[in-house]
Design a protein around this motif. Sequence first.
Motif, mmCIF file in Angstrom:
data_model
loop_
_atom_site.group_PDB
_atom_site.id
_atom_site.type_symbol
_atom_site.label_atom_id
_atom_site.label_comp_id
_atom_site.label_asym_id
_atom_site.label_seq_id
_atom_site.Cartn_x
_atom_site.Cartn_y
_atom_site.Cartn_z
ATOM 1 N N LEU A 99 0.842 -1.187 0.000
ATOM 2 C CA LEU A 99 0.000 0.000 0.000
ATOM 3 C C LEU A 99 0.876 1.235 0.000
ATOM 4 O O LEU A 99 1.813 1.346 0.785
ATOM 5 N N TYR A 100 0.577 2.163 -0.888
ATOM 6 C CA TYR A 100 1.333 3.415 -0.978
ATOM 7 C C TYR A 100 0.362 4.576 -1.006
ATOM 8 O O TYR A 100 -0.653 4.519 -1.660
ATOM 9 N N ASP A 101 0.700 5.606 -0.282
ATOM 10 C CA ASP A 101 -0.207 6.732 -0.197
ATOM 11 C C ASP A 101 0.592 8.013 -0.086
ATOM 12 O O ASP A 101 1.501 8.107 0.729
ATOM 13 N N ALA A 102 0.295 8.973 -0.910
ATOM 14 C CA ALA A 102 0.919 10.287 -0.823
ATOM 15 C C ALA A 102 -0.172 11.314 -0.547
ATOM 16 O O ALA A 102 -0.995 11.606 -1.400
ATOM 17 N N ALA A 138 7.963 8.903 -0.469
ATOM 18 C CA ALA A 138 7.426 8.263 -1.669
ATOM 19 C C ALA A 138 8.531 7.567 -2.452
ATOM 20 O O ALA A 138 8.320 6.501 -3.037
ATOM 21 N N ALA A 139 9.737 8.148 -2.460
ATOM 22 C CA ALA A 139 10.870 7.529 -3.152
ATOM 23 C C ALA A 139 11.255 6.206 -2.486
ATOM 24 O O ALA A 139 11.564 5.222 -3.166
ATOM 25 N N ARG A 157 -4.267 10.819 6.876
ATOM 26 C CA ARG A 157 -3.615 10.129 5.766
ATOM 27 C C ARG A 157 -2.159 9.806 6.093
ATOM 28 O O ARG A 157 -1.634 8.765 5.697
ATOM 29 N N LYS A 158 -1.519 10.706 6.809
ATOM 30 C CA LYS A 158 -0.135 10.461 7.218
ATOM 31 C C LYS A 158 -0.066 9.231 8.122
ATOM 32 O O LYS A 158 0.815 8.377 7.981
ATOM 33 N N GLU A 168 1.876 5.681 7.441
ATOM 34 C CA GLU A 168 2.812 5.089 8.385
ATOM 35 C C GLU A 168 2.377 3.675 8.765
ATOM 36 O O GLU A 168 3.213 2.775 8.905
ATOM 37 N N ALA A 169 1.062 3.475 8.933
ATOM 38 C CA ALA A 169 0.554 2.135 9.243
ATOM 39 C C ALA A 169 0.814 1.177 8.088
ATOM 40 O O ALA A 169 1.162 0.008 8.295
#
Length: 262
Positions: A21-24, A49-50, A121-122, A126-127
């Motif tokens: 899971l990736y979230d920006a 993100a990188a 969202r942060k 992190e989760a």
Amino acid sequence: MGYANSEAVEKRDCPVVGRRLYDAPVCRVRHTVRIRPALGQAHANRDKAAANMELARLTFNRYQGLLTAGAISRQTYDQEKSAYDQAVAAYNQTTQAVSQAESGLLQTDVDKANETALLRRKEQAEAALRQIEVNLDETIIRAPFDGIITEKYVEEGSMISTGTPLVAVQDPTDNWVDIKVPETELSGYHLHDKVTLTGRDDKTKVTGEITDISRKADFATQRATSERGKDTDIITFNVKIQINDTRIRPGMRFRITGSEPA
């Protein structure tokens, strides 16, 4: 769900297919913010993100090799590719945010609700990162104790899922022998008695301690003739003898040849 490869099974590990899971986080601000703090946050978002994109790339490259070797399905490969594409998109989005901050275009308005959403969202990101770390750790199956592998249940290319047994491990310091004792002889056995057992080769002799005497009878296993000449059933009870001897192996048979009261 995933596939077992030969190296994974032999080294007590197996592939675990987990969706990354990736979230920006992206939001608009309604009050004026200073460009320098905003630029620092934009750089932090891009760095995170990188890192996510690099992790996704390494995982995707590994799955490319597994697909080529025929170890995973096309559907599993496509899922991992989708996760990698999402990570790349998130990185590009944060890179654009850095460019906007550097050009001094970050004077916008946002309300408190969106700020709360940003923090949420942060926390979610992190989760998700913590879950990725857990998933990576779970790709290695470790033996719970030192022992001997007595059974191997999966082969190379086998489909496995959560709960699938891989191998059976025997602890050589935790062995026991079950003896079926007829009811007519049961009174001679007591908990914690020391007993001597002899193997079928009449050479292997081990000592142990009675740790359990079953209170539930087994099915009738012997026949005897009463004084009136009638056959009668003799039931047996299971007596468990703990033997901490590395010479004991599953399937070996012993008989009691001596005992010493506790």
